[in-house]
Design a protein around this motif. Structure first.
Motif, PDB file in Angstrom:
ATOM      1  N   UNK A 162       0.845  -1.104  -0.422  1.00 50.45           N
ATOM      2  CA  UNK A 162       0.384   0.142  -0.234  1.00 50.45           C
ATOM      3  C   UNK A 162       1.382   1.549   0.313  1.00 50.45           C
ATOM      4  N   UNK A 163       1.776   0.937   0.550  1.00 49.05           N
ATOM      5  CA  UNK A 163       2.624   2.362   0.899  1.00 49.05           C
ATOM      6  C   UNK A 163       3.525   2.596  -0.354  1.00 49.05           C
ATOM      7  N   UNK A 164       3.847   1.503  -1.073  1.00 52.14           N
ATOM      8  CA  UNK A 164       4.632   1.713  -1.982  1.00 52.14           C
ATOM      9  C   UNK A 164       3.781   2.414  -3.120  1.00 52.14           C
ATOM     10  N   UNK A 165       2.863   1.522  -3.312  1.00 58.01           N
ATOM     11  CA  UNK A 165       1.714   2.252  -4.524  1.00 58.01           C
ATOM     12  C   UNK A 165       1.344   3.640  -3.818  1.00 58.01           C
ATOM     13  N   UNK A 166       1.314   4.025  -2.996  1.00 60.03           N
ATOM     14  CA  UNK A 166       1.077   5.698  -2.467  1.00 60.03           C
ATOM     15  C   UNK A 166       2.005   6.758  -2.802  1.00 60.03           C
ATOM     16  N   UNK A 167       3.429   6.152  -2.743  1.00 56.76           N
ATOM     17  CA  UNK A 167       4.261   6.879  -2.829  1.00 56.76           C
ATOM     18  C   UNK A 167       3.778   6.968  -4.144  1.00 56.76           C
ATOM     19  N   UNK A 168       3.814   6.492  -5.169  1.00 62.62           N
ATOM     20  CA  UNK A 168       3.974   6.430  -7.104  1.00 62.62           C
ATOM     21  C   UNK A 168       4.749   6.445  -7.573  1.00 62.62           C
ATOM     22  N   UNK A 169       5.374   7.333  -8.600  1.00 62.74           N
ATOM     23  CA  UNK A 169       6.128   6.618  -9.374  1.00 62.74           C
ATOM     24  C   UNK A 169       6.727   5.846  -9.908  1.00 62.74           C
ATOM     25  N   UNK A 170       5.613   5.126  -9.795  1.00 61.11           N
ATOM     26  CA  UNK A 170       5.418   3.530 -11.164  1.00 61.11           C
ATOM     27  C   UNK A 170       4.679   4.136 -12.483  1.00 61.11           C
ATOM     28  N   UNK A 171       5.487   4.090 -13.606  1.00 64.68           N
ATOM     29  CA  UNK A 171       5.081   4.208 -14.833  1.00 64.68           C
ATOM     30  C   UNK A 171       4.142   3.658 -15.284  1.00 64.68           C
ATOM     31  N   UNK A 172       2.624   4.007 -15.225  1.00 67.15           N
ATOM     32  CA  UNK A 172       1.779   3.321 -16.003  1.00 67.15           C
ATOM     33  C   UNK A 172       1.979   2.728 -17.004  1.00 67.15           C
ATOM     34  N   UNK A 173       3.214   2.858 -17.833  1.00 68.01           N
ATOM     35  CA  UNK A 173       3.659   2.632 -19.502  1.00 68.01           C
ATOM     36  C   UNK A 173       3.959   1.075 -18.767  1.00 68.01           C
ATOM     37  N   UNK A 174       4.919   1.185 -18.246  1.00 70.67           N
ATOM     38  CA  UNK A 174       5.895   0.387 -17.596  1.00 70.67           C
ATOM     39  C   UNK A 174       5.375  -0.999 -16.932  1.00 70.67           C
ATOM     40  N   UNK A 175       3.936  -0.398 -16.210  1.00 69.13           N
ATOM     41  CA  UNK A 175       3.421  -0.959 -15.487  1.00 69.13           C
ATOM     42  C   UNK A 175       2.783  -2.078 -16.471  1.00 69.13           C
ATOM     43  N   UNK A 176       1.962  -1.913 -16.891  1.00 68.61           N
ATOM     44  CA  UNK A 176       0.968  -1.921 -18.543  1.00 68.61           C
ATOM     45  C   UNK A 176       2.087  -3.460 -18.903  1.00 68.61           C
ATOM     46  N   UNK A 177       3.494  -3.279 -19.650  1.00 70.75           N
ATOM     47  CA  UNK A 177       4.572  -4.205 -20.008  1.00 70.75           C
ATOM     48  C   UNK A 177       4.227  -4.932 -19.262  1.00 70.75           C
ATOM     49  N   UNK A 178       4.976  -5.037 -17.619  1.00 71.63           N
ATOM     50  CA  UNK A 178       4.863  -5.900 -16.932  1.00 71.63           C
ATOM     51  C   UNK A 178       3.202  -6.764 -16.691  1.00 71.63           C
ATOM     52  N   UNK A 179       2.236  -6.383 -17.666  1.00 70.65           N
ATOM     53  CA  UNK A 179       1.453  -7.375 -17.517  1.00 70.65           C
ATOM     54  C   UNK A 179       1.417  -8.966 -17.777  1.00 70.65           C
ATOM     55  N   UNK A 180       1.785  -9.620 -16.947  1.00 64.00           N
ATOM     56  CA  UNK A 180       2.234 -11.490 -17.168  1.00 64.00           C
ATOM     57  C   UNK A 180       1.688 -12.450 -18.785  1.00 64.00           C
ATOM     58  N   UNK A 181       0.171 -11.852 -18.313  1.00 67.95           N
ATOM     59  CA  UNK A 181      -0.762 -12.701 -19.205  1.00 67.95           C
ATOM     60  C   UNK A 181      -2.096 -11.779 -19.892  1.00 67.95           C
ATOM     61  N   UNK A 182      -2.604 -12.850 -20.837  1.00 69.31           N
ATOM     62  CA  UNK A 182      -3.659 -12.463 -20.990  1.00 69.31           C
ATOM     63  C   UNK A 182      -5.129 -12.195 -20.351  1.00 69.31           C
ATOM     64  N   UNK A 183      -4.729 -12.997 -19.316  1.00 65.68           N
ATOM     65  CA  UNK A 183      -6.599 -13.378 -17.703  1.00 65.68           C
ATOM     66  C   UNK A 183      -5.845 -11.941 -17.111  1.00 65.68           C
ATOM     67  N   UNK A 184      -4.587 -12.029 -17.102  1.00 62.56           N
ATOM     68  CA  UNK A 184      -4.335 -10.361 -16.346  1.00 62.56           C
ATOM     69  C   UNK A 184      -5.119  -8.950 -16.588  1.00 62.56           C
ATOM     70  N   UNK A 185      -4.675  -9.387 -18.006  1.00 60.83           N
ATOM     71  CA  UNK A 185      -5.285  -7.783 -18.788  1.00 60.83           C
ATOM     72  C   UNK A 185      -6.543  -8.303 -18.973  1.00 60.83           C
ATOM     73  N   UNK A 186      -7.131  -8.664 -19.231  1.00 56.05           N
ATOM     74  CA  UNK A 186      -8.698  -9.357 -18.914  1.00 56.05           C
ATOM     75  C   UNK A 186      -9.032  -8.785 -17.738  1.00 56.05           C
ATOM     76  N   UNK A 187      -8.107  -8.830 -15.925  1.00 58.14           N
ATOM     77  CA  UNK A 187      -8.842  -8.844 -14.922  1.00 58.14           C
ATOM     78  C   UNK A 187      -8.648  -6.864 -14.958  1.00 58.14           C
ATOM     79  N   UNK A 188      -7.661  -6.538 -15.796  1.00 59.83           N
ATOM     80  CA  UNK A 188      -6.916  -5.266 -15.642  1.00 59.83           C
ATOM     81  C   UNK A 188      -7.859  -4.870 -16.501  1.00 59.83           C
TER      82      UNK A 188
END
Length: 129
Positions: free
Chosen positions: A48-74
């Motif tokens: 929670x603290x890590x997510x709250x800090x920000x700094x994560x790139x949405x683009x890079x995070x999207x690239x890290x999605x590991x599967x089609x099921x995870x993409x569907x969940x997103x």
């Protein structure tokens, strides 16, 4: 659904929080859904603290999605958060479209008036993990 990783769940949480705040009206229904998601995935204080800090790139995070099921969940989670407050504004819809276009593969999305179904689907998926 075991191909959805912990990192995938954190990425979904990151994106869901982003879309909830996108319209500058962090609605109580959106908060309730995010809290339920966090509780269901047993989000730790450290995560929670890590997510709250920000700094994560949405683009890079999207690239890290590991599967089609995870993409569907997103996508289902984004649509559910967008729908839960009863108003899908242009910025939220544009964000969902941008995410879908970045995926590079077609994604089936229900008509907007049916997005309420996605909330139940998201939590069914999470409870099956």
């Amino acid at each position: 659904m075991s191909d959805i990783t912990r990192q995938d769940l954190l990425t979904v949480m990151l994106f869901a929080t982003h879309i909830a705040k996108l319209d500058s009206d962090f609605d109580p229904w959106e908060k309730k859904m995010l809290v339920r998601f966090a509780e269901t995935i047993k989000l730790t204080d450290e995560e929670r603290a890590s997510l709250g800090k920000g700094g994560q790139s949405l683009g890079q995070s999207l690239q890290s999605i590991s599967s089609g099921n995870a993409l569907q969940l997103l996508i289902k989670m984004l649509c559910a958060v967008c729908y839960v407050d009863g108003t899908a504004n242009k910025d939220e819809l544009d964000f969902i479209e941008k995410v879908i276009s970045k995926l590079g593969s077609p994604v089936f999305v229900l008509p907007r008036e049916e997005w309420g179904e996605y909330e139940d689907e998201v939590f069914e998926i999470l409870n099956s993990l």
